[in-house]
Structure formats: structure tokens, C-alpha cells
Design an enzyme around this catalytic site. Structure first.
Site, PDB file in Angstrom:
ATOM      1  N   LYS A 116      20.943  -8.548  -9.666  1.00 25.40           N
ATOM      2  CA  LYS A 116      20.989  -7.259  -8.961  1.00 25.40           C
ATOM      3  C   LYS A 116      19.625  -6.766  -8.478  1.00 25.40           C
ATOM      4  CE  LYS A 116      24.973  -7.783  -9.244  1.00 25.40           C
ATOM      5  NZ  LYS A 116      25.538  -8.263  -7.983  1.00 25.40           N
ATOM      6  N   HIS A 163      18.371 -17.404 -12.177  1.00 28.10           N
ATOM      7  CA  HIS A 163      18.075 -16.151 -12.877  1.00 28.10           C
ATOM      8  C   HIS A 163      17.268 -16.466 -14.137  1.00 28.10           C
ATOM      9  CE1 HIS A 163      20.402 -13.528 -10.384  1.00 28.10           C
ATOM     10  NE2 HIS A 163      21.590 -13.897 -10.800  1.00 28.10           N
ATOM     11  N   TRP A 168      20.109 -10.939  -0.573  1.00 28.39           N
ATOM     12  CA  TRP A 168      19.257 -10.659   0.591  1.00 28.39           C
ATOM     13  C   TRP A 168      18.150 -11.706   0.690  1.00 28.39           C
ATOM     14  CZ3 TRP A 168      15.680  -5.728   0.953  1.00 28.39           C
ATOM     15  CH2 TRP A 168      15.296  -5.541   2.290  1.00 28.39           C
ATOM     16  N   GLY A 177      18.327  -8.064  -5.574  1.00 25.39           N
ATOM     17  CA  GLY A 177      18.236  -8.365  -4.144  1.00 25.39           C
ATOM     18  C   GLY A 177      18.323  -9.863  -3.856  1.00 25.39           C
ATOM     19  N   ARG A 230      12.967  -5.793  -8.830  1.00 31.91           N
ATOM     20  CA  ARG A 230      13.458  -4.486  -8.355  1.00 31.91           C
ATOM     21  C   ARG A 230      13.278  -3.442  -9.448  1.00 31.91           C
ATOM     22  NH1 ARG A 230      19.715  -3.244  -6.323  1.00 31.91           N
ATOM     23  NH2 ARG A 230      19.187  -1.396  -5.105  1.00 31.91           N
ATOM     24  N   ARG A 243      26.622  -3.453  -1.654  1.00 33.45           N
ATOM     25  CA  ARG A 243      27.096  -2.120  -2.016  1.00 33.45           C
ATOM     26  C   ARG A 243      26.349  -1.107  -1.168  1.00 33.45           C
ATOM     27  NH1 ARG A 243      26.456   1.941  -5.982  1.00 33.45           N
ATOM     28  NH2 ARG A 243      24.380   1.101  -6.389  1.00 33.45           N
ATOM     29  N   LYS A 244      25.197  -0.635  -1.655  1.00 30.30           N
ATOM     30  CA  LYS A 244      24.438   0.359  -0.882  1.00 30.30           C
ATOM     31  C   LYS A 244      23.092  -0.197  -0.420  1.00 30.30           C
ATOM     32  CE  LYS A 244      25.904   4.717  -3.002  1.00 30.30           C
ATOM     33  NZ  LYS A 244      25.319   5.822  -3.797  1.00 30.30           N
ATOM     34  N   GLY A 245      22.441  -0.930  -1.317  1.00 29.04           N
ATOM     35  CA  GLY A 245      21.131  -1.485  -0.979  1.00 29.04           C
ATOM     36  C   GLY A 245      20.078  -0.413  -0.772  1.00 29.04           C
TER      37      GLY A 245
HETATM   38  S1  PPS Z   1      23.315 -10.972  -7.715  1.00 30.76           S
HETATM   39  O1  PPS Z   1      24.668 -10.843  -8.303  1.00 30.76           O
HETATM   40  O2  PPS Z   1      22.294 -11.027  -8.767  1.00 30.76           O
HETATM   41  O3  PPS Z   1      23.219 -12.095  -6.791  1.00 30.76           O
HETATM   42  O4  PPS Z   1      23.107  -9.598  -6.915  1.00 30.76           O
HETATM   43  P1  PPS Z   1      21.840  -9.289  -6.005  1.00 30.76           P
HETATM   44  O5  PPS Z   1      22.071  -9.845  -4.659  1.00 30.76           O
HETATM   45  O6  PPS Z   1      20.611  -9.653  -6.723  1.00 30.76           O
HETATM   46  O7  PPS Z   1      21.858  -7.703  -5.938  1.00 30.76           O
HETATM   47  C1  PPS Z   1      22.821  -6.963  -5.245  1.00 30.76           C
HETATM   48  C2  PPS Z   1      22.092  -5.725  -4.729  1.00 30.76           C
HETATM   49  O8  PPS Z   1      21.384  -6.056  -3.534  1.00 30.76           O
HETATM   50  C3  PPS Z   1      21.865  -5.257  -2.459  1.00 30.76           C
HETATM   51  N1  PPS Z   1      21.826  -6.004  -1.197  1.00 30.76           N
HETATM   52  C4  PPS Z   1      20.981  -5.732  -0.188  1.00 30.76           C
HETATM   53  N2  PPS Z   1      19.985  -4.834  -0.050  1.00 30.76           N
HETATM   54  C5  PPS Z   1      19.325  -4.810   1.127  1.00 30.76           C
HETATM   55  N3  PPS Z   1      19.609  -5.612   2.165  1.00 30.76           N
HETATM   56  C6  PPS Z   1      20.594  -6.540   2.086  1.00 30.76           C
HETATM   57  N4  PPS Z   1      20.864  -7.328   3.113  1.00 30.76           N
HETATM   58  C7  PPS Z   1      21.324  -6.631   0.859  1.00 30.76           C
HETATM   59  N5  PPS Z   1      22.344  -7.408   0.425  1.00 30.76           N
HETATM   60  C8  PPS Z   1      22.644  -7.008  -0.809  1.00 30.76           C
HETATM   61  C9  PPS Z   1      23.275  -4.894  -2.883  1.00 30.76           C
HETATM   62  O9  PPS Z   1      23.785  -3.814  -2.172  1.00 30.76           O
HETATM   63  C10 PPS Z   1      23.074  -4.628  -4.360  1.00 30.76           C
HETATM   64  O10 PPS Z   1      22.396  -3.404  -4.608  1.00 30.76           O
HETATM   65  P2  PPS Z   1      23.161  -2.013  -4.856  1.00 30.76           P
HETATM   66  O11 PPS Z   1      22.120  -1.085  -5.378  1.00 30.76           O
HETATM   67  O12 PPS Z   1      24.252  -2.262  -5.851  1.00 30.76           O
HETATM   68  O13 PPS Z   1      23.663  -1.579  -3.538  1.00 30.76           O
END
Ligand code: PPS
Length: 330
Positions: free
Chosen positions: A66, A135, A71, A68, A158, A293-295
């Protein structure tokens, strides 16, 4: 299939089940060394440690859950494959597939092993540069072939408060309704302050990669999600430099870095059918949409009181003391 690979998996299952268990966030965890692992990923992680043969051309994306990851997977894939897939190509792989399918987690490859198609075969078939995600803490990678390979590692960190809130929402969505009673946020918060988080404690995970990035800046890059949000374009250019494929003057003039940023943006990724409707997971199935979700930066506000936030910040800073890393100062 290489001789004995299946037998080895059985041995790792037995070994993993001998490690101490500890209470996790909705799922049981196992303790190994200074870290705790989701119990279902303990044996695959040990198998990965011993069997994965890293190459100098590999790029490992390392994160706490979680932080990023999704991304980062998209950005690094787009940057490194831009020679064969222009980021503004309507048929770009990131417009047809989940970043998790294009950049596999090593843990999952070793978890999903199939006798007729073991991880070793799957990994051997990947053309260079292989982009893979983990991870696992750095200390575990040091016990693997990664240490000698000198492959590049990109670590994305993060704000722990946002990672916790993101994870709490994720497990709520991912868990089958019948599995276990849901976990109230205050309880998850208390566990987190005790270091309970998959592949945690989060502060030790960050500190290990930070230390390595300071010692070997050409091979280990330490990124912050918050900086990536603030200056995505600048970070993408830095990433390309670090990965040995800087944008050329012509590419910059042609807006290629901007196209990478747009391709991997939350709005664009969320719109891709594979990310909207696809599913992931082995024992727990969940929708790919759960990764988007929200990012936002500071979404912890939604669930934490200022007092809770202060407690996490203070705990993290205290635990990081002496490591050279500070999430408040750096
Ligand atoms: S995992 O399960 O570990 O692979 O999840 P991970 O991708 O590390 O974390 C998910 C959070 O990243 C946000 N997210 C993004 N942020 C910015 N830009 C892009 N393109 C993007 N894609 C995914 C995602 O919304 C999760 O954060 P939260 O705070 O829950 O929104």
C-alpha cells in the site's frame, strides 16, 4: 521442470509452519528474523530467497504493501519499455493489462507454482530487463542471489499513516465476507503501532532500504510516494536516469515523459478494463479495482484523530532514530 523444485516447496511449507505465529491484520502472520510475514506468503518467500536467480539487468521494485506499488510498476514498465511501446500508443500493454500482470510479484510467482510451469521457467522466459516486485525486506534479499547480482532496486516508501489506512480499506474489500470478523480501525491502529503490518515493522523495512540506497546510490534508489505525487514528471525523469535509459533531448521535446505520466495516472489506470473488472489473488480473490482507491496524500485524516497521527509519527521517528532516515525531516 527442474528436478526437486516441487519437493523443495513442500520442505519450505514445513519449515514455514515451524516459525512462530503472531496475530495479524485479519490474517495470521509468521515471524522470521526481525520481520513478520503474511503466513500464506512465508513459504513462497523462502523459496524465492533460495531459488530466484537474479540477473544484473533485473530491476526490482521493493515496497511495503500500500505504498504505491501498482503505480510504480506502471511507471517503471512504461519507462523501460518505451522503445517498443510508445506511451501514447493506443494498444499499450498498460491499457490492456493490470500492472500486476505485467510486473509480477516474486512472492506470488513462488506461491502460484505449477508443476508443469515452475517459477524458474516463467522467470527464464522473461526478456531483459526483467521488472519484478517484492515486499520482502532488504535483509532477506541479501540472503538471496540479489546481493551478488548488483541488479537495480527501486524502493518506494509512503507515509505509514496513509499506508495503514489504505491497507485497512483494502483488507476490508478483499476478505471474503465469511472469512473472519472484520477488524475495527482502532484495533488495526494498535497492532500497527506494535509493528504488526505485512512485511513489517514498517520502520525497519524502510530503514534497511534507506541504508542501502545511501551506501549504493547507483544501484538502490529510494523514492517517496509524496514526492512522486508532488513532482511526478521530475521523478519519472530521475527514474529513467537511474534505470540507465534517460530520456533523450528529442523525447523530452516530443513530450514522452509527460505521456508516461499521463498513461500511469490514477484516472487513466482506473479506466482500463483489466483494472476495473479483472481479479487477482490466490486464496483471497479481490477485484483489481481495489488497487485504485483515492491515491491521496494525507488520507489518514479520514480515520485517525490528530492524537493517533502524532502517536504514529512519534513511534516511527523514534524507531528510525540512528538510521539517517526521517520521514519528517527528509
Ligand atoms: S499493493 O497491494 O501493495 O500492491 O498496493 P499499492 O499499489 O502499493 O498501494 C495502493 C495505493 O496506491 C494508490 N494508487 C495510486 N496512487 C497514485 N497514482 C496511481 N496511479 C495509483 N495507483 C494506485 C491506491 O489508490 C492505493 O492508495 P489509497 O490511499 O488506498 O488510495
Amino acid at each position: 521442470m527442474p528436478m526437486g523444485e516441487e519437493d523443495a516447496f513442500a520442505t519450505y511449507e514445513a519449515l514455514a509452519s515451524s516459525f512462530p505465529t503472531c496475530r495479524g491484520l485479519r490474517r495470521p502472520y509468521r515471524k522470521y528474523g526481525n520481520f513478520i510475514y503474511p503466513a500464506h506468503l512465508m513459504a513462497p518467500t523462502l523459496a524465492m530467497r533460495d531459488a530466484f536467480v537474479a540477473r544484473p539487468t533485473d530491476v526490482l521494485l521493493a515496497t511495503m504493501p500500500k505504498s504505491g506499488t501498482t503505480w510504480l510498476k506502471a511507471l517503471v514498465f512504461a519507462v523501460t519499455h518505451r522503445g517498443c511501446h510508445a506511451p501514447d500508443d493506443e494498444r499499450h500493454p498498460l491499457l490492456c493489462s493490470s500492472p500486476h500482470d505485467l510486473v509480477p510479484f516474486l512472492h506470488t510467482l513462488y506461491q502460484n507454482h505449477h508443476p508443469e510451469y515452475p517459477p524458474s521457467s516463467c522467470l527464464e522466459e522473461m526478456p531483459p530487463p526483467r521488472i519484478l516486485a517484492v515486499h520482502a525486506p532488504f535483509s532477506l534479499l541479501q540472503e538471496s542471489s540479489v546481493a551478488e547480482s548488483r541488479c537495480r532496486i527501486v524502493y518506494l516508501c509512503r507515509d505509514p499513516k496513509d499506508a495503514l489506512v489504505s491497507f485497512w480499506h483494502f483488507i476490508d474489500k478483499a476478505a471474503p465476507p465469511s472469512s473472519t470478523a472484520s477488524l475495527a480501525f482502532p484495533e488495526a491502529f494498535e497492532l500497527f503501532c506494535d509493528g504488526v503490518f505485512p512485511f513489517g515493522p514498517i520502520w525497519d523495512h524502510m530503514a534497511e532500504y534507506w541504508k542501502e540506497s545511501v551506501a549504493r546510490p547507483d544501484e538502490v534508489m529510494f523514492l517517496r510516494y509524496e514526492h512522486l505525487k508532488e513532482d511526478t514528471l521530475g521523478s519519472v525523469k530521475q527514474l529513467a536516469e537511474f534505470l540507465g535509459c534517460p530520456f533523450t533531448v528529442e523525447e523530452v521535446a516530443g513530450g514522452v515523459p509527460e505521456a508516461v505520466v499521463a498513461l500511469c495516472s490514477m484516472d487513466q489506470m482506473r479506466d482500463v478494463r483489466a483494472n476495473r473488472d479483472g481479479e487477482h489473488g490466490v486464496s483471497w480473490k479481490f477485484k483489481n479495482s481495489a488497487f485504485f482507491r483515492k491515491g491521496e496524500v494525507g488520507d489518514w485524516n479520514e480515520l485517525m484523530t490528530p492524537e493517533m497521527a502524532r502517536r504514529i509519527d512519534a513511534t516511527v521517528e523514534e524507531k528510525l532514530r540512528g538510521s539517517g532516515l526521517s520521514l519528517i525531516r527528509n
